[in-house]
Design an enzyme around this catalytic site. Structure first.
Site, PDB file in Angstrom:
ATOM      1  N   ASP A   1      34.113  35.042  52.360  1.00 42.20           N
ATOM      2  CA  ASP A   1      33.741  34.067  51.065  1.00 42.20           C
ATOM      3  C   ASP A   1      32.473  33.707  50.769  1.00 42.20           C
ATOM      4  OD1 ASP A   1      34.395  32.214  48.943  1.00 42.20           O
ATOM      5  OD2 ASP A   1      36.423  31.599  49.938  1.00 42.20           O
TER       6      ASP A   1
ATOM      7  N   HIS B   1      42.811  26.065  52.081  1.00 41.73           N
ATOM      8  CA  HIS B   1      41.462  26.621  51.768  1.00 41.73           C
ATOM      9  C   HIS B   1      40.843  25.889  50.634  1.00 41.73           C
ATOM     10  CE1 HIS B   1      39.005  30.493  51.373  1.00 41.73           C
ATOM     11  NE2 HIS B   1      38.940  30.009  50.140  1.00 41.73           N
TER      12      HIS B   1
ATOM     13  N   HIS C   1      37.962  24.700  48.440  1.00 42.69           N
ATOM     14  CA  HIS C   1      36.535  24.669  48.016  1.00 42.69           C
ATOM     15  C   HIS C   1      35.944  23.292  47.909  1.00 42.69           C
ATOM     16  CE1 HIS C   1      35.541  29.071  47.897  1.00 42.69           C
ATOM     17  NE2 HIS C   1      36.840  29.165  48.049  1.00 42.69           N
TER      18      HIS C   1
ATOM     19  N   CYS D   1      33.960  32.318  44.455  1.00 44.58           N
ATOM     20  CA  CYS D   1      34.625  33.492  43.835  1.00 44.58           C
ATOM     21  C   CYS D   1      33.749  33.967  42.767  1.00 44.58           C
ATOM     22  CB  CYS D   1      35.777  33.405  43.676  1.00 44.58           C
ATOM     23  SG  CYS D   1      36.621  34.941  43.026  1.00 44.58           S
TER      24      CYS D   1
ATOM     25  N   ASN E   1      33.197  27.107  50.160  1.00 43.07           N
ATOM     26  CA  ASN E   1      34.259  26.439  51.034  1.00 43.07           C
ATOM     27  C   ASN E   1      33.675  25.034  51.678  1.00 43.07           C
ATOM     28  OD1 ASN E   1      34.903  29.611  51.765  1.00 43.07           O
ATOM     29  ND2 ASN E   1      36.328  28.428  51.070  1.00 43.07           N
TER      30      ASN E   1
HETATM   31  P1  HMG Z   1      40.509  47.996  38.582  1.00 42.27           P
HETATM   32  O1  HMG Z   1      39.101  48.281  38.026  1.00 42.27           O
HETATM   33  O2  HMG Z   1      41.606  47.617  37.780  1.00 42.27           O
HETATM   34  O3  HMG Z   1      40.856  49.180  39.890  1.00 42.27           O
HETATM   35  O4  HMG Z   1      40.212  46.802  39.589  1.00 42.27           O
HETATM   36  P2  HMG Z   1      41.172  50.601  39.598  1.00 42.27           P
HETATM   37  O5  HMG Z   1      42.452  50.887  40.700  1.00 42.27           O
HETATM   38  O6  HMG Z   1      41.527  51.130  38.167  1.00 42.27           O
HETATM   39  O7  HMG Z   1      39.993  51.513  40.289  1.00 42.27           O
HETATM   40  C1  HMG Z   1      38.684  51.305  39.448  1.00 42.27           C
HETATM   41  C2  HMG Z   1      37.679  51.894  40.581  1.00 42.27           C
HETATM   42  O8  HMG Z   1      37.435  51.094  41.899  1.00 42.27           O
HETATM   43  C3  HMG Z   1      38.069  53.331  41.075  1.00 42.27           C
HETATM   44  O9  HMG Z   1      36.815  53.814  41.096  1.00 42.27           O
HETATM   45  C4  HMG Z   1      38.775  52.917  42.447  1.00 42.27           C
HETATM   46  O10 HMG Z   1      38.429  54.009  43.303  1.00 42.27           O
HETATM   47  C5  HMG Z   1      37.773  51.786  42.891  1.00 42.27           C
HETATM   48  P3  HMG Z   1      35.852  54.940  40.256  1.00 42.27           P
HETATM   49  O11 HMG Z   1      37.009  55.900  40.192  1.00 42.27           O
HETATM   50  O12 HMG Z   1      35.718  54.008  38.857  1.00 42.27           O
HETATM   51  O13 HMG Z   1      34.915  55.420  40.940  1.00 42.27           O
HETATM   52  N1  HMG Z   1      38.746  50.979  43.799  1.00 42.27           N
HETATM   53  C6  HMG Z   1      38.163  50.620  45.074  1.00 42.27           C
HETATM   54  N2  HMG Z   1      36.926  50.992  45.889  1.00 42.27           N
HETATM   55  C7  HMG Z   1      36.817  50.403  46.939  1.00 42.27           C
HETATM   56  N3  HMG Z   1      37.907  49.716  47.617  1.00 42.27           N
HETATM   57  C8  HMG Z   1      38.946  49.527  46.877  1.00 42.27           C
HETATM   58  C9  HMG Z   1      39.057  50.021  45.834  1.00 42.27           C
HETATM   59  N4  HMG Z   1      40.197  49.917  44.802  1.00 42.27           N
HETATM   60  C10 HMG Z   1      39.928  50.326  43.499  1.00 42.27           C
HETATM   61  N5  HMG Z   1      39.787  48.624  47.523  1.00 42.27           N
HETATM   62  C11 HMG Z   1      40.845  46.048  41.896  1.00 42.27           C
HETATM   63  C12 HMG Z   1      41.110  46.177  40.598  1.00 42.27           C
HETATM   64  C13 HMG Z   1      41.858  44.994  42.526  1.00 42.27           C
HETATM   65  C14 HMG Z   1      40.198  47.081  42.827  1.00 42.27           C
HETATM   66  C15 HMG Z   1      39.653  44.882  41.558  1.00 42.27           C
HETATM   67  O14 HMG Z   1      39.845  43.943  40.570  1.00 42.27           O
HETATM   68  C16 HMG Z   1      38.731  44.298  42.699  1.00 42.27           C
HETATM   69  O15 HMG Z   1      38.392  45.046  43.753  1.00 42.27           O
HETATM   70  N6  HMG Z   1      38.859  42.806  42.741  1.00 42.27           N
HETATM   71  C17 HMG Z   1      38.562  42.314  43.892  1.00 42.27           C
HETATM   72  C18 HMG Z   1      37.822  40.929  43.390  1.00 42.27           C
HETATM   73  C19 HMG Z   1      37.316  39.968  44.672  1.00 42.27           C
HETATM   74  O16 HMG Z   1      37.263  40.634  45.666  1.00 42.27           O
HETATM   75  N7  HMG Z   1      37.383  38.619  44.306  1.00 42.27           N
HETATM   76  C20 HMG Z   1      36.816  37.648  45.631  1.00 42.27           C
HETATM   77  C21 HMG Z   1      37.959  37.768  46.557  1.00 42.27           C
HETATM   78  S1  HMG Z   1      39.261  36.715  46.290  1.00 42.27           S
HETATM   79  C22 HMG Z   1      38.601  34.949  46.490  1.00 42.27           C
HETATM   80  O17 HMG Z   1      37.744  34.789  46.885  1.00 42.27           O
HETATM   81  C23 HMG Z   1      39.763  33.546  46.650  1.00 42.27           C
HETATM   82  C24 HMG Z   1      39.904  33.263  47.933  1.00 42.27           C
HETATM   83  O18 HMG Z   1      38.830  32.998  48.546  1.00 42.27           O
HETATM   84  C25 HMG Z   1      40.925  32.253  48.018  1.00 42.27           C
HETATM   85  C26 HMG Z   1      40.376  30.956  47.020  1.00 42.27           C
HETATM   86  O19 HMG Z   1      39.594  30.498  47.400  1.00 42.27           O
HETATM   87  O20 HMG Z   1      41.250  30.861  46.127  1.00 42.27           O
HETATM   88  C27 HMG Z   1      40.562  34.569  48.733  1.00 42.27           C
HETATM   89 MG    MG Z   2      37.887  31.099  48.296  1.00 43.95          MG
END
Ligand code: HMG
Ligand code: MG
Length: 291
Positions: A14, A205, A207, A238, A247
């Site tokens: 994070d 969790h 922030h 995020c 956090n």
């Molecule tokens: P999308 O664009 O809809 O995905 O994103 P897709 O399935 O259409 O794929 C698009 C491209 O991404 C493709 O590649 C896939 O292969 C690739 P391309 O053909 O264009 O070259 N891809 C990946 N590559 C590597 N690893 C993967 C992966 N998946 C797809 N796992 C998706 C949908 C879910 C992938 C995207 O929205 C995403 O990665 N989101 C993550 C966002 C994120 O990490 N946010 C921060 C974390 S959450 C947070 O911080 C909150 C938390 O702390 C708690 C709180 O505070 O509330 C946990």
């Molecule tokens: Mg967080």
């Protein structure tokens, strides 16, 4: 009050995912190695998400390969789908975390899908983790407020929490993603969520945008929670939650818990050194004060 409280360290995931600069892999490894020496039992090391969405953590596999694992420490990674799960498994993580939202707006912004679709994406991850013997954690974001939809109803948080527990999560971490929750709101949310979950299956969790994270932790302690996420140096945020600060600071949480009589197993001097290092590699100022 006495007893053991576990802090899950978030700075490497994070903390670093929201930095503008891309931090060198070697620095991330050095940070995790320092954290491994502080007494944590659980460290969230990275995520395996789309590198187009979060380029800051595109080196998750190299980070996992480079760290020196401490005995008895569980290293976790966020995974949004099976692609991420397979990469996390190959990297040898001990725990994967699926992350859902209680609000539709944040689900769309962060995962590019509805809440219902995100549950279906998490299902095969849960099944694979169970088959592979990898621990599964769940997150619910926006448990009080959403940066897109505004106030979030506690029953929406309870619904997603229940879904994650039924998928097999051993623990669901409740995220005040934008760090604006008030203690009364956290209490009201927990009262409802605790109708579907035992406190030992929940984590907090928080922030710290409005400086109320420690108050919110005290409310969660009063509700029986014993696991809290925190980040050395107060790093975090995020990229899809605009305006959110980091956090809650691990040192501040550890200090408060010690003053309240709780045991965390953390070495405060080593924590302070890790916090200074984390802030330095993230390009933040030194938080130490000269006498
Ligand atoms: P999308 O664009 O809809 O995905 O994103 P897709 O399935 O259409 O794929 C698009 C491209 O991404 C493709 O590649 C896939 O292969 C690739 P391309 O053909 O264009 O070259 N891809 C990946 N590559 C590597 N690893 C993967 C992966 N998946 C797809 N796992 C998706 C949908 C879910 C992938 C995207 O929205 C995403 O990665 N989101 C993550 C966002 C994120 O990490 N946010 C921060 C974390 S959450 C947070 O911080 C909150 C938390 O702390 C708690 C709180 O505070 O509330 C946990
Ligand atoms: Mg967080």
């Amino acid at each position: 009050m006495t007893g053991r409280i576990d802090i899950v360290e978030m700075a490497a995931r994070d903390g670093l995912q929201n930095e503008k600069a891309i931090i060198p892999t070697a620095d991330k490894i050095a940070l995790i190695d320092q954290l491994s020496d502080c007494g944590f039992k659980r460290i969230e090391a990275t995520s395996f998400v789309s590198p187009k969405w979060v380029p800051q953590l595109a080196d998750g596999a190299a980070v996992m390969a480079g760290i020196t694992r401490g005995p008895g420490i569980s290293y976790a990674a966020l995974v949004p789908n099976m692609k991420g799960y397979e990469a996390a498994k190959a990297a040898g993580v001990n725990e994967v975390a699926v992350f859902l939202s209680a609000s539709e707006g944040f689900s769309r912004a962060n995962l590019n899908c509805s809440i219902a679709e995100s549950v279906e994406r998490a299902r095969p991850v849960a099944e694979a983790a169970r088959a592979d013997g990898i621990l599964l954690r769940g997150y619910v974001s926006c448990v009080v407020q959403c940066p897109y939809d505004g106030p979030v109803e506690p029953c929406a948080v309870a619904r997603v929490t229940g879904q994650l527990l039924r998928l097999g999560c051993h623990e669901v971490s409740l995220g005040d993603t934008i760090g604006r929750a008030r203690p009364t709101e956290v209490a009201a949310m927990l009262d409802v969520v605790l109708a579907v979950a035992f406190p030992e299956n929940l984590a907090g969790h928080f922030h710290d945008t409005n400086g109320l994270a420690l108050d919110n932790i005290r409310v969660a302690l009063d509700h029986g929670l014993t696991v809290f996420d925190a980040s050395v140096g107060g790093l975090g945020g995020c990229p899809y939650a605009p305006g959110a600060r980091g956090n809650v600071d691990t040192l501040a949480v550890a200090g408060m818990l010690a003053a309240m009589g709780y045991e965390t197993g953390l070495d405060v001097e080593k924590l302070a050194a890790a916090a200074a290092f984390a802030r330095r590699i993230a390009g933040k100022g030194d938080i130490r004060k000269r006498a």
